[in-house]
Every structure is written in structure tokens, then in C-alpha cells.
Design a protein around this motif. Structure first.
Motif, PDB file in Angstrom:
ATOM      1  N   ASP A   1      58.215  34.971  34.152  1.00 52.93           N
ATOM      2  CA  ASP A   1      58.008  33.711  33.432  1.00 52.93           C
ATOM      3  C   ASP A   1      56.750  32.977  33.900  1.00 52.93           C
ATOM      4  OD1 ASP A   1      58.522  31.799  31.534  1.00 52.93           O
ATOM      5  OD2 ASP A   1      59.782  30.594  32.872  1.00 52.93           O
ATOM      6  N   ARG A   2      55.663  33.725  34.003  1.00 55.28           N
ATOM      7  CA  ARG A   2      54.380  33.128  34.363  1.00 55.28           C
ATOM      8  C   ARG A   2      53.367  33.451  33.271  1.00 55.28           C
ATOM      9  NH1 ARG A   2      54.068  32.011  39.861  1.00 55.28           N
ATOM     10  NH2 ARG A   2      51.881  32.598  40.111  1.00 55.28           N
ATOM     11  N   ASN A   3      52.184  32.830  33.371  1.00 49.38           N
ATOM     12  CA  ASN A   3      51.113  33.185  32.446  1.00 49.38           C
ATOM     13  C   ASN A   3      50.409  34.441  32.942  1.00 49.38           C
ATOM     14  OD1 ASN A   3      51.327  31.037  30.539  1.00 49.38           O
ATOM     15  ND2 ASN A   3      50.481  29.670  32.106  1.00 49.38           N
ATOM     16  N   VAL A   4      49.882  35.218  32.007  1.00 48.40           N
ATOM     17  CA  VAL A   4      49.171  36.438  32.382  1.00 48.40           C
ATOM     18  C   VAL A   4      47.895  36.045  33.144  1.00 48.40           C
ATOM     19  CG1 VAL A   4      47.810  36.611  30.234  1.00 48.40           C
ATOM     20  CG2 VAL A   4      48.399  38.685  31.506  1.00 48.40           C
ATOM     21  N   PRO A   5      47.581  36.724  34.255  1.00 51.03           N
ATOM     22  CA  PRO A   5      46.333  36.420  34.957  1.00 51.03           C
ATOM     23  C   PRO A   5      45.128  37.012  34.219  1.00 51.03           C
ATOM     24  CG  PRO A   5      47.524  38.156  36.106  1.00 51.03           C
ATOM     25  CD  PRO A   5      48.394  37.736  34.954  1.00 51.03           C
ATOM     26  N   MET A   6      44.045  36.243  34.151  1.00 48.59           N
ATOM     27  CA  MET A   6      42.827  36.673  33.453  1.00 48.59           C
ATOM     28  C   MET A   6      41.630  36.497  34.376  1.00 48.59           C
ATOM     29  SD  MET A   6      43.823  34.843  29.848  1.00 48.59           S
ATOM     30  CE  MET A   6      44.923  33.652  30.632  1.00 48.59           C
ATOM     31  N   TYR A   7      40.711  37.465  34.329  1.00 45.52           N
ATOM     32  CA  TYR A   7      39.592  37.505  35.273  1.00 45.52           C
ATOM     33  C   TYR A   7      38.275  37.642  34.523  1.00 45.52           C
ATOM     34  CZ  TYR A   7      43.484  38.864  38.296  1.00 45.52           C
ATOM     35  OH  TYR A   7      44.684  38.913  38.954  1.00 45.52           O
ATOM     36  N   ARG A   8      37.258  36.972  35.022  1.00 42.81           N
ATOM     37  CA  ARG A   8      35.901  37.192  34.530  1.00 42.81           C
ATOM     38  C   ARG A   8      35.398  38.472  35.203  1.00 42.81           C
ATOM     39  NH1 ARG A   8      33.945  32.399  35.857  1.00 42.81           N
ATOM     40  NH2 ARG A   8      34.213  31.337  33.867  1.00 42.81           N
ATOM     41  N   SER A   9      35.058  39.488  34.408  1.00 43.43           N
ATOM     42  CA  SER A   9      34.601  40.754  34.983  1.00 43.43           C
ATOM     43  C   SER A   9      33.078  40.834  34.917  1.00 43.43           C
ATOM     44  CB  SER A   9      35.197  41.936  34.209  1.00 43.43           C
ATOM     45  OG  SER A   9      34.423  42.208  33.059  1.00 43.43           O
ATOM     46  N   SER A  10      32.541  41.909  35.497  1.00 48.30           N
ATOM     47  CA  SER A  10      31.091  42.121  35.439  1.00 48.30           C
ATOM     48  C   SER A  10      30.695  43.083  34.323  1.00 48.30           C
ATOM     49  CB  SER A  10      30.597  42.669  36.781  1.00 48.30           C
ATOM     50  OG  SER A  10      31.275  43.880  37.086  1.00 48.30           O
ATOM     51  N   ILE A  11      31.656  43.531  33.506  1.00 48.59           N
ATOM     52  CA  ILE A  11      31.307  44.437  32.398  1.00 48.59           C
ATOM     53  C   ILE A  11      30.523  43.646  31.361  1.00 48.59           C
ATOM     54  CG2 ILE A  11      32.164  45.992  30.619  1.00 48.59           C
ATOM     55  CD1 ILE A  11      34.728  46.288  32.146  1.00 48.59           C
TER      56      ILE A  11
ATOM     57  N   THR B   1      30.079  38.514  29.589  1.00 53.83           N
ATOM     58  CA  THR B   1      30.805  39.631  30.195  1.00 53.83           C
ATOM     59  C   THR B   1      32.242  39.631  29.680  1.00 53.83           C
ATOM     60  OG1 THR B   1      31.478  38.325  32.122  1.00 53.83           O
ATOM     61  CG2 THR B   1      29.431  39.582  32.320  1.00 53.83           C
ATOM     62  N   TYR B   2      32.911  40.778  29.838  1.00 53.42           N
ATOM     63  CA  TYR B   2      34.319  40.878  29.464  1.00 53.42           C
ATOM     64  C   TYR B   2      35.155  39.931  30.320  1.00 53.42           C
ATOM     65  CZ  TYR B   2      34.042  45.411  26.919  1.00 53.42           C
ATOM     66  OH  TYR B   2      33.795  46.431  26.034  1.00 53.42           O
ATOM     67  N   VAL B   3      36.075  39.223  29.669  1.00 56.81           N
ATOM     68  CA  VAL B   3      37.215  38.661  30.386  1.00 56.81           C
ATOM     69  C   VAL B   3      38.349  39.663  30.195  1.00 56.81           C
ATOM     70  CG1 VAL B   3      38.876  36.774  30.509  1.00 56.81           C
ATOM     71  CG2 VAL B   3      36.456  36.301  30.035  1.00 56.81           C
ATOM     72  N   VAL B   4      39.060  39.976  31.284  1.00 53.69           N
ATOM     73  CA  VAL B   4      40.142  40.962  31.207  1.00 53.69           C
ATOM     74  C   VAL B   4      41.459  40.327  31.643  1.00 53.69           C
ATOM     75  CG1 VAL B   4      38.678  42.994  31.505  1.00 53.69           C
ATOM     76  CG2 VAL B   4      39.555  41.818  33.532  1.00 53.69           C
ATOM     77  N   SER B   5      42.533  40.733  30.976  1.00 56.90           N
ATOM     78  CA  SER B   5      43.865  40.319  31.417  1.00 56.90           C
ATOM     79  C   SER B   5      44.447  41.448  32.265  1.00 56.90           C
ATOM     80  CB  SER B   5      44.768  40.029  30.217  1.00 56.90           C
ATOM     81  OG  SER B   5      44.928  41.189  29.425  1.00 56.90           O
ATOM     82  N   MET B   6      45.395  41.113  33.135  1.00 59.57           N
ATOM     83  CA  MET B   6      45.921  42.126  34.062  1.00 59.57           C
ATOM     84  C   MET B   6      47.447  42.096  34.077  1.00 59.57           C
ATOM     85  SD  MET B   6      47.267  43.150  37.116  1.00 59.57           S
ATOM     86  CE  MET B   6      47.262  41.696  38.168  1.00 59.57           C
ATOM     87  N   ARG B   7      48.035  43.279  34.014  1.00 61.06           N
ATOM     88  CA  ARG B   7      49.490  43.438  34.125  1.00 61.06           C
ATOM     89  C   ARG B   7      49.743  44.582  35.105  1.00 61.06           C
ATOM     90  NH1 ARG B   7      47.397  42.296  29.501  1.00 61.06           N
ATOM     91  NH2 ARG B   7      48.247  40.656  28.171  1.00 61.06           N
ATOM     92  N   PRO B   8      50.443  44.319  36.203  1.00 63.83           N
ATOM     93  CA  PRO B   8      50.684  45.405  37.169  1.00 63.83           C
ATOM     94  C   PRO B   8      51.784  46.353  36.690  1.00 63.83           C
ATOM     95  CG  PRO B   8      51.416  43.272  38.057  1.00 63.83           C
ATOM     96  CD  PRO B   8      51.019  43.042  36.639  1.00 63.83           C
TER      97      PRO B   8
END
Lengths: 364, 364
Positions: free
Chosen positions: B226-236, B248-255
Motif C-alpha cells: 500500500d505504497r506509491n511506486v518508486p520512480m527514479y530519474r535515470s541517465s538513459i 532522460t528516462y524516468v523509470v518506475s521500479m518494482r522488485p
């Protein structure tokens, strides 16, 4: 040194250093209606890549006008004015060389032929990476070498892309790979290797935007110097798709004046199906692209200044700024990297498939 | 720790640690027909994000079956079952919260509204970067907030995407930017700011492939917790387009478990219009993406292990492998980075526009 524009009454020596002019570079310019050979044809030698020294007086200027029929005897390849003519000439082995400058304004394409089990993933790879891998069309069904399914938004399905097509014979030369190893280089056809399980893919080619740059008076350096365009393996990752993982962009490079970069970007912008506008520019872009040595491209010829020095020798020069585009070698590299099994085929580098549709038909 | 699958008679405590279950996460699972609330509804508290402790005995199992009408009184938002209902509820300010889990199977979209002089370049940006910026549709003409032009290959033009549409009111909440500075956050509509010169763009959203992952028994970790998906500024780097350079791409992450990555890739592959399959995976991908700290996302909530520790504390763990997708924040970032002038608008994060077309209609 700047890359000068071409206009009427330009002194040809300011564009093409005399020692570097060859029939090939002249043919390209003439094929694009930018050069009338009548005033310099007496200088041409028969060996196409050998340099020559012009006998023009220093005051002679070259008139820029469309070529006329009487000049075609000098350069018979320019009789090929349409995509169909180019394909039939390739099929008959009447034209066996590069298709650069052939059938001006007709779209040319990279060819990749894969076993059908890889087709869906390859289609995804192209859809997810349209700048380096612009998919123009593919076989209407597995095994079909005659009918294409268009992925171009502005061309109807079927014969408008390429009529009377035979993908097995219609490139001037082909390469063949077995289990990702090159087993046939520059062969005239792939009729014996093509099976009912093969799917052909046509990928856009930068020849079309090069024509536009020439027409705008901003000819790519390698054409002016009669060399191959330098191509580099970059560190920009491809969006992976199925079996195609770990690939990176291959980029082509054409040096320009920094002040011309915006114009260059604008000219190539509409060429979305043939890589479109630049992906990076400037000396500082090399680090971002992971290119260690501008003078050591992985494919093509090393880039030069207009007076023949290695481009890297003028590092930082604002009149010789590297400008990079997505390159059609990218999908070939991705295919090789994936270590696919079976028989894979493609055009030999530079020996493209010429299509029936013109740039004006397919571009916005 | 692994991310367990959901199947009939799964013990809910193996999926949702009791202290972390909230109405929101239950609502998501129920909205996707994966949970019958009848056996746990007596445990629910009225404050949606507050944790609760279940009173189930340790032997109770939860039946997985479609929700029934009598349960809807508990969670009134799930009365919204279609895109049109969602838009009308947003327009009437009857629904003002996130659209996560709303109208399951109906496509949701990010909204970006630009002055028309930037429209062509933005369209190019999307065409050249379809993985992080999948353009679904845009205004049929400048100023048109009611009619869309589809860029989806499988949906006919016009009302099939969104009937009775008003882009100015139909997201639950909006953000407004003046000269690239946020001047209105979470406002209920943009009717006063919309002009005849504005063009609306709809960009695909990852909610749809998250539904597919839940349905496959591989629910994204942030939903389970029950959290928000983490999103990262990437270097792509994004392929630049006109005024949109340097993005650059912003990417979302799901483990996920390393062993599940191939399955995860395959499930999300068909979702091309909503970012499609993963762009990178594995702990070693962080360096390639230029992500310095997995525990410090630029947007969303920091990722956790299933037992609540920072994900970075289990660096290298094959049961907690970061998996990255292209993210719809990318085009917003590109727009902000371009320093555009004038009034720009968009949905407030998480408060999407819900469309009339379903995933099955638009996906291959």
C-alpha cells in the motif's frame, strides 16, 4: 574548417578538394541534381575511387543544374531512376554495387531476414526503438518474399511499397549468417537459403535524409570526401524486447559547424521513418555516448577534416562538431548480439533494397 | 524474501502482512476480482491508510472470487466500473482521489496540455520515445477539449477513446504550471486556464500492466504494501525532438524474484501503449541507469522488503531484484526541462483520465 554550402556558380574547388574528387562523389551530386557534369567530365578518370587533379582554370565555376540525358553515358547507373528499376537491375545482377545515390527520392531500406520464431520479438524491438530501428515493412506472412505488410502510416498495404518484389534477389548483394556467424559475404542472392519459415524486415535508411541535406546545401562530409559514413557502437541502451536484450544504439556521425546544428536538426526532423533528427551533437556528446575515440569508428571510414586530417585532431573545434544519428546497423548488431540460431540473412552493407514509394509519399 | 503468488485459498497473511493491510490495498485487490471481502470486511477501519490488525484466526483462509454487489457498500468507489463513469464522477467532483484500481480493465492516461506551438515537437518526442512516452491520443485540433485523435493502432478515431469528454474537468485533480513553474497543485479543473490555443495529449499509464501482474499472481510490491511506486530519474537519454532536448528516462521500479523476471517481462510485453516490457532489471542495472541510491527515489515512496526494511539493505538479494519500466513522468519531466513559456497543465500525479477503451481493445 566549415562545411560550405552548395549554390549556383559555386566554385567546385571550395566544395571538393581536387585531389579527392572521384566519379563516385560526382555521381552522387549529379544524381541529386546538384551538379552539371558537362563542364568537368573531361577530367574524370575511369577508376572510380582514384583521385584526380582537375584541369579547370582557377576562374572556372560549375553551373548547378539538373543533369541532361546526354551526360548519362558517363554514369550509366543513373539510368536507374525508380525503385523498381533498381530492384530489377539487382535481380539481374546488372547493378551489383552500393545503392548510394541510386533512384533519387525513392526510399531505400535495410533488409533483415529472420526465422519466424524471432519475428514477434524483432517487431517489438523495432516498435520500442523506432529511432535506430525504424521498421518500414515486413513479410505479409512467414515465407513470403513477394508481399509486404506496411508499417508506414502513409502508404497503403501491398504493392505501393514494392511491386513485383523478390526479397531473395532484389538487393545488389547479401550477407548470410549461420547460427550468428557470417558464412556468406556479398553473395548475389539468397534464393537457396530462403525457406517457408523466413520473415523479411525492411528498416529505414539514412540515404534519404542525406539527400535532403545535400539539397539544402549542407552535404554530409563523407559524401564530399567520397568516404563511407563513420559508425560507432554507443552506450545508449536499446529498450530490450524478448530475446533481444543488452543491445545498444549504433550511431552514424557527420561533422558540421556548430552554427548549422539547429538547421541540420530541422532538416532531418521529418525523416522519422529513416532515423529522423539527430540523437546527439557536440564534442561533449562523445562522453555521453560512450565513444572513446572519434577517429576509430567500428564501421565505415574514419572521419576527416575538409583538408584531410583526422577529425580528432581538431577536438573542440566549433566548425567541426560531431553530429550523431541513429543508424540502421543497430538492429543488425542487436540480432548478432542475441546469438540467434538458424539462418539469418540481410543486405550487404550499402547494398540496400530500393522501394517504390518516394520520400514525399511517406514523410509528413 | 519472495513476492508470493495469489491463488484460491491463499492465506492472506502470506500476501499482506497484517499490520500493513489498509482499505486501499484491499480495494485494489477486490477491484481486480482477486479478493472476496466478505470474510475480512468486519476487520476494516474507516481511515483508509491506517493499519489494522486482523481478527482472523490463524487457520482462516481467504477465498478468491469475484466481488458481489452486496459488498460494494463498503467501498463506494468501485461503483465506478467504466471510463465514462470515472470521468463523470471526476467532473462532478464526486471522485477526487487517485484513479488507481478504478474501472478495472479500462485504459487510464496521463494528461499533458501544451500551447499549440510546442505540439509538433511534443508529438515527435513521443514518436521517438514510445517506451517512456507512449502517446495514446491528442486533441483533434488546437483548443479542442472534447474530441481526440487516436494514435492507437487498434481504436478507431473519435468517441471510442472517450465519449462526452471534457479534458478540462475529467481528471479528478489537475496541476497548473506558468512558465514552467507550478502555480496550481491538485486543483479540481482547468476550465479557466484552457484556451483556444491549448492541445491536450494523453500518455499511456502503467496501471494497466499492474492489473495484469496482479491477475498473474505477481502483484507489484508497492501495491501489496500500500505504497506509491518508486520512480527514479535515470541517465538513459531521450531521443531529442525540437525544443525537447537533454531529457532522460524516468523509470518506475518494482522488485521481484530473479526467477520471475522472464515471466514479468512476458506479461508486460503486450502493453506497448502503456510502457510495455521492462527496460532493465537486476541489481547491476542500477549503475547502467545512473541510479545512485535505490532507497532515494525522486518520486513516489522508497521501496521496501516485504518485512519493511529499505530495499537497499538487501543489495544483491536474488529474491529482491529491482525491475524497471519506462514511466509516464518522463514526458512531464521533459516538458519541465524544456523551460516552455505559457500555461501548461496536466493531471495531478495518480489522478488519471480514464478512457472508454479497454485494454483488450487496444492491446495486441
Amino acid at each position: 574548417m566549415s562545411s560550405p554550402g552548395i549554390s549556383a556558380a559555386t566554385d567546385i574547388r571550395t566544395i571538393l578538394p581536387p585531389v579527392l574528387i572521384t566519379q563516385e562523389s560526382l555521381r552522387f551530386l549529379q544524381a541529386h541534381s546538384l551538379l552539371n557534369l558537362s563542364q568537368v567530365s573531361h577530367c574524370l578518370r575511369s577508376d572510380s575511387r582514384a583521385p584526380w587533379t582537375p584541369t579547370m582554370s582557377t576562374t572556372t565555376t560549375t553551373t548547378i543544374s539538373p543533369p541532361v540525358a546526354t551526360q548519362l553515358t558517363l554514369i550509366p547507373e543513373t539510368k536507374i531512376r525508380t525503385g523498381l528499376q533498381a530492384r530489377l537491375a539487382a535481380r539481374a545482377n546488372a547493378h551489383t554495387k552500393s545503392t548510394s545515390g541510386l533512384a533519387p527520392s525513392f526510399l531505400q531500406a535495410n533488409l533483415i531476414v529472420l526465422p519466424s520464431r524471432y519475428a514477434a520479438d524483432f517487431r517489438d524491438l523495432c516498435a520500442r526503438n523506432p529511432v535506430p530501428c525504424p521498421l518500414l515493412a515486413d513479410s505479409a506472412s512467414p515465407g513470403d518474399f513477394a508481399n509486404l505488410r506496411s508499417h508506414l502510416p502513409r502508404v497503403p498495404e501491398g504493392t505501393a511499397i514494392a511491386s513485383s518484389l523478390d526479397l531473395r534477389t532484389d538487393c545488389p548483394r547479401f550477407n548470410i549468417y549461420n547460427n550468428s556467424t557470417l558464412t556468406g559475404a556479398g553473395v548475389p542472392d539468397i534464393a537457396a537459403q530462403w525457406t517457408e519459415d523466413h520473415v523479411g524486415f525492411l528498416i529505414g535508411c539514412s540515404y534519404s535524409f542525406e539527400t535532403a541535406l545535400v539539397a539544402a546545401g549542407l552535404p554530409p562530409r563523407h559524401l564530399v570526401l567520397d568516404r563511407n559514413v563513420p559508425m560507432y557502437r554507443s552506450s545508449i541502451p536499446l529498450n530490450p524486447a524478448g530475446v533481444f536484450t543488452g543491445g545498444t544504439y549504433v550511431v552514424s556521425m557527420r561533422p558540421y559547424r556548430r552554427d548549422d546544428v539547429d538547421k541540420i536538426r530541422a532538416i532531418t526532423r521529418r525523416f522519422l521513418p529513416t532515423h529522423g533528427e539527430c540523437v546527439a551533437w557536440g564534442w561533449e556528446a562523445l562522453a555521453r555516448l560512450g565513444i572513446a575515440d572519434i577517429d576509430s569508428p567500428q564501421w565505415g571510414d574514419a572521419p576527416l577534416t575538409m583538408d584531410g586530417r583526422p577529425l580528432g585532431s581538431v577536438w573542440g573545434d566549433e566548425d567541426n562538431v560531431p553530429v550523431f544519428w541513429g543508424c540502421g546497423v543497430t538492429p543488425q548488431e542487436a540480432v548478432m548480439r542475441a546469438g540467434l540460431e538458424g539462418v539469418i540473412m540481410g543486405h550487404a552493407p550499402g547494398h540496400m533494397l530500393v522501394l517504390d514509394c518516394t520520400e514525399d509519399q511517406v514523410l509528413p
